[in-house]
Enzyme design. Structure first.
Site, PDB file in Angstrom:
ATOM      1  N   GLU A 142       0.831  -1.217   0.000  1.00 20.23           N
ATOM      2  CA  GLU A 142       0.000   0.000   0.000  1.00 20.23           C
ATOM      3  C   GLU A 142       0.861   1.260   0.000  1.00 20.23           C
ATOM      4  O   GLU A 142       1.652   1.483   0.930  1.00 20.23           O
ATOM      5  CB  GLU A 142      -0.929  -0.010   1.233  1.00 20.23           C
ATOM      6  CG  GLU A 142      -1.897   1.158   1.209  1.00 20.23           C
ATOM      7  CD  GLU A 142      -3.023   1.040   2.236  1.00 20.23           C
ATOM      8  OE1 GLU A 142      -3.433  -0.080   2.564  1.00 20.23           O
ATOM      9  OE2 GLU A 142      -3.472   2.097   2.700  1.00 20.23           O
ATOM     10  N   ASP A 159       2.969 -14.121  11.973  1.00 25.78           N
ATOM     11  CA  ASP A 159       1.650 -14.524  11.473  1.00 25.78           C
ATOM     12  C   ASP A 159       0.694 -13.336  11.627  1.00 25.78           C
ATOM     13  O   ASP A 159       0.119 -13.116  12.697  1.00 25.78           O
ATOM     14  CB  ASP A 159       1.193 -15.741  12.299  1.00 25.78           C
ATOM     15  CG  ASP A 159      -0.171 -16.253  11.872  1.00 25.78           C
ATOM     16  OD1 ASP A 159      -0.876 -15.549  11.132  1.00 25.78           O
ATOM     17  OD2 ASP A 159      -0.528 -17.364  12.310  1.00 25.78           O
ATOM     18  N   LYS A 184      -8.146  -0.561  11.016  1.00 26.97           N
ATOM     19  CA  LYS A 184      -7.481  -1.037   9.796  1.00 26.97           C
ATOM     20  C   LYS A 184      -6.227  -0.197   9.551  1.00 26.97           C
ATOM     21  O   LYS A 184      -5.177  -0.705   9.170  1.00 26.97           O
ATOM     22  CB  LYS A 184      -8.452  -0.954   8.607  1.00 26.97           C
ATOM     23  CG  LYS A 184      -7.955  -1.630   7.352  1.00 26.97           C
ATOM     24  CD  LYS A 184      -7.134  -0.728   6.453  1.00 26.97           C
ATOM     25  CE  LYS A 184      -6.703  -1.451   5.178  1.00 26.97           C
ATOM     26  NZ  LYS A 184      -5.877  -0.612   4.308  1.00 26.97           N
ATOM     27  N   HIS A 238      -2.370  10.751  -0.642  1.00 27.59           N
ATOM     28  CA  HIS A 238      -2.421   9.371  -1.091  1.00 27.59           C
ATOM     29  C   HIS A 238      -2.363   9.295  -2.612  1.00 27.59           C
ATOM     30  O   HIS A 238      -1.688   8.443  -3.174  1.00 27.59           O
ATOM     31  CB  HIS A 238      -3.711   8.730  -0.581  1.00 27.59           C
ATOM     32  CG  HIS A 238      -3.848   7.294  -0.936  1.00 27.59           C
ATOM     33  ND1 HIS A 238      -3.066   6.330  -0.341  1.00 27.59           N
ATOM     34  CD2 HIS A 238      -4.630   6.665  -1.823  1.00 27.59           C
ATOM     35  CE1 HIS A 238      -3.385   5.159  -0.853  1.00 27.59           C
ATOM     36  NE2 HIS A 238      -4.330   5.337  -1.753  1.00 27.59           N
TER      37      HIS A 238
HETATM   38  C1  MEV Z   1      -6.300   3.267   4.644  1.00 30.28           C
HETATM   39  O1  MEV Z   1      -5.543   2.110   4.333  1.00 30.28           O
HETATM   40  C2  MEV Z   1      -6.349   3.499   6.143  1.00 30.28           C
HETATM   41  C3  MEV Z   1      -7.281   4.628   6.614  1.00 30.28           C
HETATM   42  O2  MEV Z   1      -8.575   4.428   6.076  1.00 30.28           O
HETATM   43  C4  MEV Z   1      -7.287   4.603   8.118  1.00 30.28           C
HETATM   44  C5  MEV Z   1      -8.320   5.520   8.753  1.00 30.28           C
HETATM   45  O3  MEV Z   1      -9.329   5.834   8.128  1.00 30.28           O
HETATM   46  O4  MEV Z   1      -8.098   5.874   9.927  1.00 30.28           O
HETATM   47  C6  MEV Z   1      -6.791   5.965   6.087  1.00 30.28           C
END
Ligand code: MEV
Length: 430
Positions: free
Chosen positions: A85, A285, A269, A382
């Site tokens: 990513e 893992d 995430k 991004h």
């Molecule tokens: C993207 O991989 C992760 C985010 O969505 C985390 C978040 O929203 O806090 C940018």
């Protein structure tokens, strides 16, 4: 070459890959064989890969990068990260750079205590069986240490026995035994599963039932790591917002995740973007870590965030806690040369120190995401990085990727077809 010290390598990201390799080799004291390995196109010998999993037909590769600027418990750390990513490594490095002013991250961890679960069926009197099991704790612990004597010799081994009566759907009732076992610097899954299977006959006999599942729990909540960090308002200021405004915006983003599972899933995430990348680089893992993290996030009965951010005493304070069952020894580490290299870069003394770095990286990653989301939005930064991946996917040669990526961003149309068109129009496309 611009020089830096510790994990603060100024200008690193602007250097060509070969120069970065030489620089990291120098800072981390890699031996010539390891430097050679970094340049080697095949990350894993095919014979080793074929021994690791079944039906192997090749080796799949992902980029290995290094997050810079991290200070964890007063020590500079170079953090190896494997991720596909874009933005993840840059975001972690930026968050760590800003944190240096306040001394970096303070982290701690529990002893490496894992849980072996034994499910017992057909126990005639579950409550009485639980009492008998607790009375027999010493015998059960001795059995655990007989099964894995090496673990006990190295200072680990049995630490306790817990029992619960679990009422399941369809009106079924199970007695569930937890064996708490310290596993040293290993992740410990194999040893724990051996212990669960080896101890089950004794446990079932004491309870008067029949042993069914015998396996570790991935909710490794006895093996948590935690980290905190403080950003002064001055370090958070941007051209358009003062530092206190940014801090309060991040606090609102945190409170949203604390209150809403839909947001918490995305918030967490982002945390796991960093932790998984370190886990993959160090041969751990990451599915186990994911399972543990999300189960822990739901431990209160509803799913929440793994971190909190609060405005406190002229600054913004972030805190994170989650189960982090990571190891620095074991078959995956020994069998994979790149994993040994990653551990050498990190320079951590053992599993607990690695877990502490992971917690700090998760918190840094979370800070970077919240700061972007709470201010300019995530897409601006991004998209610039994503555009490079899009240009590469469109078949643009490396020498022209930067140019085509910039044009994609300027057009606000970061798509593979557009990249192909731009490259074709340039008259050199295929
Ligand atoms: C993207 O991989 C992760 C985010 O969505 C985390 C978040 O929203 O806090 C940018």
């Amino acid at each position: 070459m611009t020089r830096g010290t510790g994990s603060r390598l100024v200008g690193f990201h602007e250097k060509p890959v070969e120069e970065r390799q030489r620089w990291i080799a120098e800072v981390a004291g890699l031996d010539p064989e390891q430097v050679e390995m970094l340049s080697n196109a095949s990350p894993l010998p095919l014979e080793t890969a074929a021994r690791m999993t079944e039906n192997t037909i090749g080796v799949h590769a992902l980029p290995l990068g290094v997050a810079l600027n991290f200070v964890v418990n007063g020590r500079d750390v170079l953090v190896p990260m494997v991720t596909e990513e874009p933005s993840v490594i840059a975001a972690a490095s930026n968050a760590a750079r800003l944190a240096r002013a306040g001394g970096g991250f303070v982290a701690g961890s529990d002893p490496p205590c894992m849980i072996a679960q034994i499910q017992l069926l057909d126990v005639p009197d579950p409550e009485r069986a639980c009492e008998r099991l607790l009375e027999a704790e010493d015998r059960i612990r001795d059995r655990v240490d007989e099964i894995e004597p090496g673990m006990a010799r190295r200072g680990g081994g049995a630490r306790g026995v817990e029992v619960r009566v679990v009422h399941a759907p369809l009106g079924r009732t199970y007695v569930v035994v937890h064996l708490l076992v310290e596993v040293g610097d290993a992740m410990g899954a194999n040893a724990i599963n051996t212990i669960a299977e080896g101890t089950a006959p004794l446990v079932a006999g004491i309870a008067g039932g029949r042993a069914h599942l015998r396996i570790l729990s991935n909710l490794t909540d006895r093996r948590c790591a935690r980290a905190s960090v403080r950003y002064g308002f001055a370090d958070l200021a941007r051209a358009d917002l003062d530092g206190e405004q940014v801090a309060r915006a991040i606090e609102d983003a945190s409170l949203f995740a604390e209150a809403d599972p839909y947001r918490a899933a995305t918030h967490n995430k982002g945390i796991m973007n960093g932790i998984d990348a370190v886990a993959i680089a160090t041969g751990n893992d990451w599915r186990a870590l994911e399972a543990g993290a999300h189960a822990f996030a739901a431990r209160g009965g509803s799913y929440g965030s793994l971190s909190t951010w609060r405005v406190e005493d002229g600054g913004l304070v972030g805190r994170i806690e989650l189960p982090l069952a990571v190891g620095t020894v074991g078959a995956t580490v020994d069998g994979n040369p790149r994993v040994r290299l990653a551990l050498k870069l990190l320079g951590v003394g053992g599993a607990r120190a690695l877990a502490e770095v992971c917690a700090a990286v998760g918190l840094a990653q979370n800070f970077a995401a919240l700061r972007a989301l709470a201010t300019e939005g995530i897409q601006k930064g991004h998209m610039a990085r994503h555009a490079r991946a899009v240009a590469t996917a469109a078949g643009v040669p490396p020498s022209a990727v930067e140019e085509i990526a910039s044009r994609l961003v300027a057009l606000g149309d970061v798509k593979v077809e557009t990249a192909r068109r731009l490259w074709g129009e340039r008259g050199e496309g295929t």
